[in-house]
Design a protein around this motif. Structure first.
Motif, PDB file in Angstrom:
ATOM      1  N   PHE A   4       4.175 100.569  19.192  1.00 62.50           N
ATOM      2  CA  PHE A   4       4.277  99.631  18.071  1.00 62.50           C
ATOM      3  C   PHE A   4       5.559  98.831  18.193  1.00 62.50           C
ATOM      4  N   SER A  44       2.695  99.600   9.755  1.00 61.71           N
ATOM      5  CA  SER A  44       2.415  99.882  11.163  1.00 61.71           C
ATOM      6  C   SER A  44       1.785 101.264  11.264  1.00 61.71           C
ATOM      7  N   ALA A  65       2.866  94.727  15.543  1.00 57.45           N
ATOM      8  CA  ALA A  65       1.876  95.000  16.589  1.00 57.45           C
ATOM      9  C   ALA A  65       1.719  96.499  16.769  1.00 57.45           C
ATOM     10  N   ASP A  66       0.488  96.975  16.737  1.00 56.52           N
ATOM     11  CA  ASP A  66       0.135  98.362  17.051  1.00 56.52           C
ATOM     12  C   ASP A  66      -0.908  98.313  18.155  1.00 56.52           C
ATOM     13  N   GLN A  67      -0.675  99.009  19.253  1.00 53.90           N
ATOM     14  CA  GLN A  67      -1.620  98.952  20.359  1.00 53.90           C
ATOM     15  C   GLN A  67      -1.722 100.308  21.054  1.00 53.90           C
ATOM     16  N   ALA A  84       6.317  90.010  11.954  1.00 53.72           N
ATOM     17  CA  ALA A  84       5.186  90.242  12.849  1.00 53.72           C
ATOM     18  C   ALA A  84       5.129  91.728  13.167  1.00 53.72           C
ATOM     19  N   GLN A 133      -4.251  89.562   9.657  1.00 60.17           N
ATOM     20  CA  GLN A 133      -4.383  90.673  10.590  1.00 60.17           C
ATOM     21  C   GLN A 133      -5.519  90.405  11.569  1.00 60.17           C
ATOM     22  N   ARG A 170       7.784  95.823  15.575  1.00 57.59           N
ATOM     23  CA  ARG A 170       7.817  95.064  14.317  1.00 57.59           C
ATOM     24  C   ARG A 170       9.128  94.298  14.269  1.00 57.59           C
ATOM     25  N   GLY A 225      -6.253  97.874  18.921  1.00 57.67           N
ATOM     26  CA  GLY A 225      -4.929  97.405  18.534  1.00 57.67           C
ATOM     27  C   GLY A 225      -5.025  96.555  17.282  1.00 57.67           C
ATOM     28  N   THR A 226      -3.914  96.407  16.586  1.00 56.77           N
ATOM     29  CA  THR A 226      -3.861  95.573  15.384  1.00 56.77           C
ATOM     30  C   THR A 226      -2.600  94.711  15.440  1.00 56.77           C
ATOM     31  N   TYR A 227      -2.753  93.423  15.149  1.00 58.15           N
ATOM     32  CA  TYR A 227      -1.652  92.464  15.205  1.00 58.15           C
ATOM     33  C   TYR A 227      -1.588  91.714  13.881  1.00 58.15           C
ATOM     34  N   LYS A 228      -0.371  91.576  13.335  1.00 58.46           N
ATOM     35  CA  LYS A 228      -0.201  91.012  11.997  1.00 58.46           C
ATOM     36  C   LYS A 228       0.921  89.981  11.980  1.00 58.46           C
TER      37      LYS A 228
END
Length: 481
Positions: A358, A185, A340-342, A338, A273, A360, A293-296
């Motif tokens: 973030f 993250s 999430a960084d936004q 999962a 991702q 997780r 943002g990044t979502y995984k």
């Protein structure tokens, strides 16, 4: 403890021994006479800043050594982290502890060095020193520092990476620490507690905590990036970085990280991702109007056998005096996660100030794992004050739920040992502030509060009560040489 980390000046720690510094000094003296200070690049790009408070590393270009090596495809890094932590209340003992980490790494660009396009070779080593406050004073699951680890000097990573398909894919082979790429993250990296780096669930459930700082495993990782927005990671690694299924590195016969083991099952891990408002790599200077943002989404599966947390091989509770004492065995273990960084706010696309959040979450079976659910989340504010463009303030929470069978074992134990405390979950709150003194020097002040250390484990000084909630203060300094 696992973090680094990844490991960069902005997020974590990395240290070096005196011998490495001496070797560096000898190399500098050998080459300095034949080198001149770097001039502007052929395309007119100005040289990197050379002033003490402006350059990216304390030693700058090291008397010309760095640019000389860079022209030949070789780069080296040296970073030291030192910190002091003290639990003011709670825990098993109340006292302070110093710990530190020094990391040295060398990378080779094979295009520059040998004319082989798309290749990168990397080797890194760790020197870990000091005392582990979490183990000695707290017995918490979520270690208060991502730097804490068994003291020693060891090889960390040793791998080769080759890109292909026009740069849209690459494969990495060798000794790798998966926390550098998987489950990561961006915004969580600002915090000191280990769970915001390599999360508590894999740290507690995987053999020896998994191939993450300060450990690594032999394996291969494939990365495919079909577009700016999408990335797919997949890897297979040796199942136990400590070797022989051991959870203790120093007793595994691999205290220096040179065992290169392939005899303990396999760890499979995959991650997808999605980058929201990702920058266009074909136009790196273009500014995106949207907030990035990044979502995984990911999973892992380990093929080894894992002990049940409550029952023996006859189905009797391990707390029962009639138990065989041999835990029931489960084939394989797995987890889903999962991340999430936004970024949720910034005054403008050009502003250094921004607010990021973030979250997780990850889960694993409750019968064979000490932790079956882990959640962490937080918020960070970059450039919180005018003129402090690279400072970061943050607030985060980490939650680790004790697995259903581990909770059952505590209840069973209470039936035979009246007063034995129940186990449920551990929660940590952290408030932190990173003060960027210079590009190469960062100081971080930190406060953490740990609720129910260990999820409610008994106090070794009085097993009829659990270890008390702990308040911990700390300070960290990171220097990139």
């Amino acid at each position: 403890m696992k973090k680094p980390c990844k490991h960069s000046l902005m997020n974590a720690a990395t240290p070096v021994r005196l011998g490495a510094l001496i070797a560096l000094g000898l190399a500098q003296s050998a080459f300095a006479q034949s080198m001149e200070a770097p001039a502007a690049a052929a395309d007119g790009t100005p040289p990197a800043p050379t002033g003490l408070w402006d350059r990216s590393t304390l030693f700058g270009d090291t008397g010309g050594l760095r640019p000389w090596l860079d022209a030949r495809g070789v780069t080296f890094g040296l970073q030291d982290t030192s910190e002091y932590l003290n639990n003011l209340s709670g825990g098993v003992h109340r006292s302070g502890a110093y710990d530190g980490l020094t990391e040295m790494s060398v990378g080779v660009d094979t295009q520059k060095a040998f004319g082989l396009p798309g290749g990168i070779f990397n080797v890194s080593a760790l020197q870990i020193h000091g005392t582990n406050l979490t183990q000695r004073n707290l017995q918490a699951l979520q270690a208060v520092s991502g730097v804490e680890a068994d003291a020693g000097t060891r090889l960390w990573e040793l791998w080769y990476q080759q890109s292909f398909a026009g740069g849209k894919a690459d494969i990495k082979v060798g000794q790798q620490s998966v926390d550098q790429e998987f489950m990561a993250s961006q915004y969580a990296g600002a915090f000191m507690n280990a769970t915001f780096g390599w999360p508590v669930l894999p740290s507690m459930d995987m053999p020896a905590g998994g191939p993450a700082y300060p450990l690594s495993s032999l394996g291969a990782r494939l990365r495919v990036t079909p577009s700016n927005a999408w990335t797919v990671l997949a890897g297979v690694f040796d199942g136990s970085p400590a070797g022989s299924g051991s959870g203790n590195v120093n007793s595994s016969g691999d205290a220096h990280g040179t065992n290169f083991n392939l005899h303990d099952g396999a760890l499979f891990i995959g991650e997808v991702q999605y980058a929201l408002n990702a920058p266009d790599i074909s136009a790196p200077d273009a500014k995106s109007s949207g907030l990035p943002g990044t979502y995984k989404l990911g999973f892992w599966y380990n093929t080894q056998h894992f002990a049940d947390q409550q029952f023996d091989n006859n189905g009797v509770s391990l707390a029962n005096p009639a138990s065989t004492g041999v835990a029931q065995s489960h084939r394989g273990d797995y987890g889903l996660y999962a991340v999430a960084d936004q970024m949720v706010w910034r005054p403008s696309a050009q502003s250094p100030q921004s607010l990021g959040v973030f979250a997780r979450v990850m889960g694993a079976p409750g019968d064979r794992n000490l932790v079956d659910l882990a959640v962490n989340a937080g918020v960070t504010l970059k450039a919180p004050f005018k003129g402090r463009d690279n400072d970061v303030a943050g607030l985060a929470v980490g939650y680790a739920k004790i697995g259903s069978h581990a909770q059952g074992l505590a209840s069973d134990t209470a039936a035979f040992t009246p007063g034995y405390p129940a186990r449920s979950a551990e929660t940590v709150l952290e408030a932190t502030y990173q003060f960027q003194i210079a590009p190469w020097w960062q100081v971080q002040a930190d406060f953490q509060y740990v609720f129910r250390p260990g999820g409610g484990v008994p106090d070794p000084q009085n097993t009829s009560r659990r270890i008390g909630d702990a308040a911990v203060v700390g300070i960290r300094t990171v220097v990139a040489f």
